[in-house]
Design a protein around this motif. Structure first.
Motif, PDB file in Angstrom:
ATOM      1  N   HIS A 115       0.659  -1.033   0.182  1.00 62.97           N
ATOM      2  CA  HIS A 115       0.140  -0.049  -0.087  1.00 62.97           C
ATOM      3  C   HIS A 115       1.145   1.627   0.145  1.00 62.97           C
ATOM      4  N   GLY A 116       1.655   1.437  -0.980  1.00 63.90           N
ATOM      5  CA  GLY A 116       2.107   2.691  -1.109  1.00 63.90           C
ATOM      6  C   GLY A 116       3.303   2.538  -0.422  1.00 63.90           C
ATOM      7  N   GLU A 117       4.367   3.182   0.348  1.00 63.20           N
ATOM      8  CA  GLU A 117       5.577   3.432   0.760  1.00 63.20           C
ATOM      9  C   GLU A 117       5.632   3.973   2.041  1.00 63.20           C
ATOM     10  N   PHE A 118       6.240   3.426   3.027  1.00 66.38           N
ATOM     11  CA  PHE A 118       6.767   4.295   4.522  1.00 66.38           C
ATOM     12  C   PHE A 118       7.696   5.479   4.039  1.00 66.38           C
ATOM     13  N   LEU A 119       8.384   5.317   2.821  1.00 62.89           N
ATOM     14  CA  LEU A 119       9.714   6.222   3.022  1.00 62.89           C
ATOM     15  C   LEU A 119       9.829   5.836   1.028  1.00 62.89           C
ATOM     16  N   GLN A 120      10.831   6.548   0.350  1.00 60.42           N
ATOM     17  CA  GLN A 120      11.036   6.428  -0.863  1.00 60.42           C
ATOM     18  C   GLN A 120      11.302   7.464  -0.727  1.00 60.42           C
ATOM     19  N   GLY A 121      12.826   6.593  -1.633  1.00 65.08           N
ATOM     20  CA  GLY A 121      13.809   8.236  -2.362  1.00 65.08           C
ATOM     21  C   GLY A 121      15.429   8.001  -2.673  1.00 65.08           C
ATOM     22  N   VAL A 122      16.373   8.451  -2.363  1.00 70.00           N
ATOM     23  CA  VAL A 122      17.648   8.583  -2.635  1.00 70.00           C
ATOM     24  C   VAL A 122      18.547   8.564  -1.500  1.00 70.00           C
ATOM     25  N   PHE A 123      19.448   7.247  -1.203  1.00 73.65           N
ATOM     26  CA  PHE A 123      20.186   7.040  -0.125  1.00 73.65           C
ATOM     27  C   PHE A 123      21.585   6.502  -0.385  1.00 73.65           C
ATOM     28  N   ALA A 124      22.323   6.959   0.683  1.00 70.08           N
ATOM     29  CA  ALA A 124      23.827   6.755  -0.028  1.00 70.08           C
ATOM     30  C   ALA A 124      24.114   5.101   0.105  1.00 70.08           C
ATOM     31  N   GLU A 125      24.849   4.851  -0.833  1.00 68.53           N
ATOM     32  CA  GLU A 125      25.407   3.510  -0.578  1.00 68.53           C
ATOM     33  C   GLU A 125      26.825   3.710  -0.510  1.00 68.53           C
ATOM     34  N   GLY A 126      27.550   2.827  -0.042  1.00 70.01           N
ATOM     35  CA  GLY A 126      29.499   4.097  -0.324  1.00 70.01           C
ATOM     36  C   GLY A 126      29.629   5.183  -0.635  1.00 70.01           C
ATOM     37  N   ARG A 127      30.100   5.012  -2.141  1.00 72.43           N
ATOM     38  CA  ARG A 127      30.120   6.551  -2.211  1.00 72.43           C
ATOM     39  C   ARG A 127      29.319   6.789  -3.538  1.00 72.43           C
ATOM     40  N   SER A 128      28.128   6.485  -4.195  1.00 72.21           N
ATOM     41  CA  SER A 128      27.145   6.491  -4.946  1.00 72.21           C
ATOM     42  C   SER A 128      25.725   6.733  -4.057  1.00 72.21           C
TER      43      SER A 128
ATOM     44  N   GLU B 200      17.671  -0.889  -9.114  1.00 71.69           N
ATOM     45  CA  GLU B 200      18.624  -2.046  -9.124  1.00 71.69           C
ATOM     46  C   GLU B 200      18.085  -3.768  -8.836  1.00 71.69           C
ATOM     47  N   GLY B 201      17.446  -4.052  -7.986  1.00 72.15           N
ATOM     48  CA  GLY B 201      17.150  -5.057  -7.557  1.00 72.15           C
ATOM     49  C   GLY B 201      17.958  -5.698  -6.589  1.00 72.15           C
ATOM     50  N   GLY B 202      18.039  -4.666  -5.433  1.00 71.12           N
ATOM     51  CA  GLY B 202      19.391  -5.383  -3.863  1.00 71.12           C
ATOM     52  C   GLY B 202      18.593  -4.391  -3.208  1.00 71.12           C
ATOM     53  N   VAL B 203      19.194  -4.821  -1.952  1.00 74.31           N
ATOM     54  CA  VAL B 203      19.448  -4.266  -0.271  1.00 74.31           C
ATOM     55  C   VAL B 203      20.794  -3.133  -0.119  1.00 74.31           C
ATOM     56  N   ILE B 204      19.722  -2.012   0.328  1.00 77.19           N
ATOM     57  CA  ILE B 204      20.641  -1.436   0.269  1.00 77.19           C
ATOM     58  C   ILE B 204      20.987  -1.216   2.276  1.00 77.19           C
TER      59      ILE B 204
ATOM     60  N   PHE C 166      16.858  12.756   3.499  1.00 79.10           N
ATOM     61  CA  PHE C 166      16.453  10.967   3.344  1.00 79.10           C
ATOM     62  C   PHE C 166      17.233  10.498   3.811  1.00 79.10           C
ATOM     63  N   ARG C 167      18.283  11.246   4.514  1.00 83.85           N
ATOM     64  CA  ARG C 167      19.782  10.672   5.316  1.00 83.85           C
ATOM     65  C   ARG C 167      19.074  10.507   6.770  1.00 83.85           C
ATOM     66  N   THR C 168      18.464  11.496   7.059  1.00 84.42           N
ATOM     67  CA  THR C 168      18.061  11.722   8.764  1.00 84.42           C
ATOM     68  C   THR C 168      16.460  10.230   8.474  1.00 84.42           C
ATOM     69  N   LEU C 169      16.166  10.558   7.613  1.00 83.16           N
ATOM     70  CA  LEU C 169      14.377   9.672   7.770  1.00 83.16           C
ATOM     71  C   LEU C 169      14.601   8.379   7.733  1.00 83.16           C
ATOM     72  N   ARG C 170      16.470   7.761   7.019  1.00 82.81           N
ATOM     73  CA  ARG C 170      16.686   6.539   7.222  1.00 82.81           C
ATOM     74  C   ARG C 170      17.052   6.435   8.793  1.00 82.81           C
ATOM     75  N   ALA C 171      17.811   6.919   9.037  1.00 85.41           N
ATOM     76  CA  ALA C 171      18.234   6.501  10.603  1.00 85.41           C
ATOM     77  C   ALA C 171      17.017   6.730  11.476  1.00 85.41           C
ATOM     78  N   MET C 172      15.804   7.058  10.612  1.00 90.00           N
ATOM     79  CA  MET C 172      15.237   7.251  11.998  1.00 90.00           C
ATOM     80  C   MET C 172      14.236   6.111  12.319  1.00 90.00           C
ATOM     81  N   LEU C 173      14.150   5.583  10.849  1.00 88.93           N
ATOM     82  CA  LEU C 173      13.629   4.716  10.610  1.00 88.93           C
ATOM     83  C   LEU C 173      14.066   3.336  10.788  1.00 88.93           C
ATOM     84  N   ARG C 174      15.288   3.723  11.031  1.00 88.38           N
ATOM     85  CA  ARG C 174      16.201   2.453  11.098  1.00 88.38           C
ATOM     86  C   ARG C 174      15.738   2.505  13.706  1.00 88.38           C
ATOM     87  N   ASN C 175      15.534   3.372  13.645  1.00 87.19           N
ATOM     88  CA  ASN C 175      15.267   3.667  15.018  1.00 87.19           C
ATOM     89  C   ASN C 175      13.863   3.160  15.846  1.00 87.19           C
TER      90      ASN C 175
END
Length: 307
Positions: free
Chosen positions: A25-38, A161-165, A207-216
């Motif tokens: 039913h849609g998403e809790f979070l969607q955006g762009v996120f750092a993985e390594g240098r990309s 891309e089909g992978g887990v960030i 999105f970096r901040t929201l990723r950390a919030m979601l982790r918590n």
């Protein structure tokens, strides 16, 4: 007489396999996120068992795959890719798809078809593909895929891309969702025609901040923080696919005692979110439905994210 996977002995009966996948039913979070240098596009889907796609795959003596209905091209492609990956590219069969998922609204109709088709092929052949392979093939079949192949795992999924960030430790807090459509005609969004969002540097930092919030939120099984993440992500998406009267919907959730609002970032469904374990959740949900009706939204649906 021994036969390899994908070959049928002369007197062996036709094999059939089945598979199914529940919607989201849609998403809790969607955006762009750092993985390594990309930077990678990623999402976390909202589980929803209101709809599903069911598939059956029957092995035939043909050397090609047919699909019914004929327009289910992505599911057909997924079946062909799965057979190739399983070492049986010349195995023929008939793929039947049956689903009740409205397309273009954010329920993940294409991904459900694709994953159900691959599950049915694996069942028919009697072999299993690893989840990372299924993820990759799903993207190959439909260009962008939701994270439904991950099951109960909570992960930031690279849908193009089909992978887990990142996989989060813990579980999603169970939420009660009052869902509804946000488009005037209820026809949803042509997702193939919708260009990928181009995010600003400020949004990428958000999105970096929201990723950390979601982790918590996942670690602490925290419904209120999960709701805040969903609301913030929905608000960020307003610049790319705006929801009419979003501020009002956010206020309705607050008035009814909800924890937030979530949207489909490439569809037209949205939901008011409530802590499913709140002893007052029933009266809060009823109050939300009444508020939505007064706002002019008369068609709603209700589900729990953990059922």
């Amino acid at each position: 007489m021994k036969t390899r996977v994908g070959q049928r002995a002369e007197n062996e009966p036709l094999r059939a396999g089945k598979g199914w996948t529940a919607a989201h039913h849609g998403e809790f979070l969607q955006g762009v996120f750092a993985e390594g240098r990309s930077l990678k596009r990623g999402l976390v889907s909202v589980p929803c068992s209101l709809h599903c796609s069911q598939a059956s795959f029957t092995v035939t003596d043909a050397t090609s795959v047919t699909v019914e209905p004929a327009w289910k091209a992505k599911a057909h492609r997924a079946a062909v890719l799965a057979l190739r990956e399983l070492g049986s590219p010349d195995l023929g069969g008939h793929l039947l798809i049956r689903e009740d998922i409205p397309p273009g609204r954010g329920f993940g109709s294409s991904t459900c078809d694709v994953l159900a088709a691959m599950a049915a092929v694996q069942d028919a052949v009697g072999a299993a593909l690893p989840t990372p392979v299924v993820s990759r093939l799903a993207v190959e079949a439909e260009q962008a895929s939701d994270s439904l192949m991950l099951g109960d795992r909570v992960a930031l999924f690279a849908h193009r891309e089909g992978g887990v960030i990142e996989e989060f430790e813990g579980r999603l807090a169970p939420l009660e969702v009052i869902g509804f459509g946000t488009s005037s005609d209820g026809r949803g969004v042509d997702t193939l025609a919708l260009p990928p969002a181009r995010y600003s540097s400020w949004e990428i930092e958000a999105f970096r901040t929201l990723r950390a919030m979601l982790r918590n939120a996942v670690r602490n099984v925290d419904p209120e923080m999960l709701g805040r993440v969903a609301t913030a992500s929905a608000r960020l998406n307003q610049r790319h696919l705006p929801v009419k009267d979003f501020d009002c919907l956010e206020e309705l959730a607050r008035q009814a005692g909800g924890v937030g609002v979530q949207v489909a970032h490439s569809g037209d469904v949205a939901g008011l979110l409530f802590d499913a374990e709140d002893p007052n959740v029933e009266e809060r949900a009823e109050a939300a439905s009444a508020l939505l009706t007064r706002h002019g939204i008369t068609t709603t649906w209700r589900f729990r994210t953990d059922k």
